[in-house]
Write an enzyme that holds these catalytic residues in place. Structure first.
Site, PDB file in Angstrom:
ATOM      1  N   LYS A  87       4.924  37.012  43.050  1.00  0.00           N
ATOM      2  CA  LYS A  87       5.438  38.131  43.840  1.00  0.00           C
ATOM      3  C   LYS A  87       6.944  38.306  43.649  1.00  0.00           C
ATOM      4  O   LYS A  87       7.481  39.406  43.866  1.00  0.00           O
ATOM      5  CB  LYS A  87       5.135  37.906  45.317  1.00  0.00           C
ATOM      6  CG  LYS A  87       3.663  37.942  45.680  1.00  0.00           C
ATOM      7  CD  LYS A  87       3.173  39.340  45.910  1.00  0.00           C
ATOM      8  CE  LYS A  87       1.762  39.352  46.475  1.00  0.00           C
ATOM      9  NZ  LYS A  87       1.295  40.699  46.789  1.00  0.00           N
ATOM     10  N   ASP A 135       1.748  39.065  53.950  1.00  0.00           N
ATOM     11  CA  ASP A 135       1.145  37.781  54.311  1.00  0.00           C
ATOM     12  C   ASP A 135       2.098  36.638  53.977  1.00  0.00           C
ATOM     13  O   ASP A 135       1.788  35.492  54.266  1.00  0.00           O
ATOM     14  CB  ASP A 135      -0.166  37.579  53.537  1.00  0.00           C
ATOM     15  CG  ASP A 135      -1.280  38.475  54.046  1.00  0.00           C
ATOM     16  OD1 ASP A 135      -1.601  38.393  55.225  1.00  0.00           O
ATOM     17  OD2 ASP A 135      -1.810  39.271  53.249  1.00  0.00           O
TER      18      ASP A 135
END
Length: 404
Positions: A87, A135
């Site tokens: 990410k 998340d």
């Protein structure tokens, strides 16, 4: 956890779907979704960042032998920019691009991305706020991007996000807001408050009216796939098993392989938790689908109930198989990789890093599924270990054999 015990008890596939993907070269209509120009630009930029190094591509030779496959390759994202996951490539890149867009609109001249990410233009962006729902890993990347350029950052997390992941985002200077409800509820809250306050949403999912920034996020993810293609010796893999939350990373990898390899691209197998299989549901429905999150999965980064529209455009044409796995097998696979018995050395793999491997083992144990997926002793399978120990406390509990 030994190799033989992991193979024997790694869990099972609870649901599956299959489609007929497009063949030939990357379709012209998908260039409008994620173009080769965009992915190439992201690759040129990110590979110049301080601290950039290609992450390792590990050969799980012992696991391949145990599964009677020619090769199992594991792209290990645990060291990525010190943030512990792939990410880091997406949200941070999107933040830098957003700041360039805003300053260009304001001043009539586009600033160099290098000047932005060095903090040299921090005074010009200090009153801009970027926001996202997460998340954990995507929020950490957005917070890092905001810290680099010098803008403000506000992140929304849902009730089940761990304290450790919250603290990692706060350590990068983000204001973190925890809400009741699931990931999709945090997305809605983020969008509502951004609209009310003039903030800029940097999301890794796309929806009607919100497409441009998720393209930059996916373009950032393409760096990981481009590295693999440069690292592989010999022919490309026959199969890619890759996990999906909203589908962004799976779509970015699929697009990059398709752009580079054309008709020679691998067979793409999408893997999701049974409790959040929105991409599988989309494949079955033939359109983007939403599934209710009735129970949170241990695979925290994949707890997403709604498919990204951009991602679905690519996966609906580029992926062939869609699998849902149960929770059992995730922890034992993490322990197996940490032990080094799978091959490739000792590997730090988080909860969302191993679904591809869990599905691969389960598929190889089911002879009918093995045949239908075209897996045999000539298969060269690539999986993506998308994160390391992004919450060290939970990771250590799992390695010790305790419930997370």
């Amino acid at each position: 956890m030994t190799l033989s015990r992991t193979i024997a008890g790694c869990g099972r596939i609870t649901d599956r779907a299959a489609t007929s993907p497009s063949t030939g070269s990357f379709p012209a209509e998908l260039e409008a979704v994620l173009s080769s120009t965009m992915t190439a630009a992201a690759q040129r930029e990110i590979t110049t960042w301080p601290g950039y190094e290609p992450t390792p591509l590990r050969s799980l030779n012992h696991l391949a032998e145990g599964l009677q496959l020619a090769e199992v390759l594991y792209k290990d994202e645990s060291p990525r920019f010190g943030l512990g996951s792939f990410k880091a490539l997406g949200g941070s890149y999107a933040v830098v691009c957003l700041m360039a867009d805003l300053l260009e609109a304001q001043k009539g001249e586009r600033p160099p991305l290098a000047a932005l990410r060095s903090g040299a233009l921090a005074r010009a962006v200090e009153n801009i706020t970027v926001v996202t729902a997460t998340d954990g890993n995507h929020g950490r990347s957005v917070a890092w991007g905001a810290q680099m350029v010098g803008c403000a950052c506000r992140i929304y997390i849902h009730a089940e996000v761990s304290k450790g992941r919250q603290e990692a985002m706060e350590a990068l200077g983000a204001e973190v807001v925890r809400i009741d409800g699931d990931y999709d509820a945090s997305l809605r809250r983020c969008a509502e408050e951004a609209a009310a306050n003039g903030w800029y949403v940097v999301s890794d999912t796309s929806y009607e009216g919100y497409m441009d920034l998720p393209r930059n996020v996916m373009a950032g993810y393409s760096v990981m796939a481009a590295e693999v293609l440069d690292q592989i010796e010999g022919p490309p893999p026959s199969h890619v098993f890759i996990q999906a939350g909203v589908g962004g990373v799976a779509a970015a990898v699929c697009a990059t392989f398709w752009q580079r390899l054309g008709a020679a691209r691998p067979r793409f197998v999408i893997v999701e938790p049974a409790t959040a299989a929105c991409i599988l549901a989309s494949a079955r429905a033939g359109r983007p689908a939403t599934v209710p999150i009735e129970a949170e999965t241990i695979m925290a980064g994949l707890s997403c109930g709604e498919a990204s529209l951009l991602a679905w455009d690519i996966l609906s044409r580029g992926a062939q198989d869609f699998l849902a796995i149960e929770e059992q097998g995730v922890e034992s696979m993490m322990r197996l990789l940490a032990s080094g018995e799978a091959g490739g050395g000792t590997i730090e793999a988080g909860e969302s890093a191993v679904p591809g491997l869990v599905a691969l083992v389960a598929a190889c144990r089911d002879q009918d599924l093995r045949r239908s997926l075209g897996l045999d002793d000539t298969s060269r399978v690539l999986v993506f270990g998308c994160e390391g120990a992004t919450d060290p406390a939970i990771y250590q509990q799992i390695l010790a054999g305790n419930d997370a």
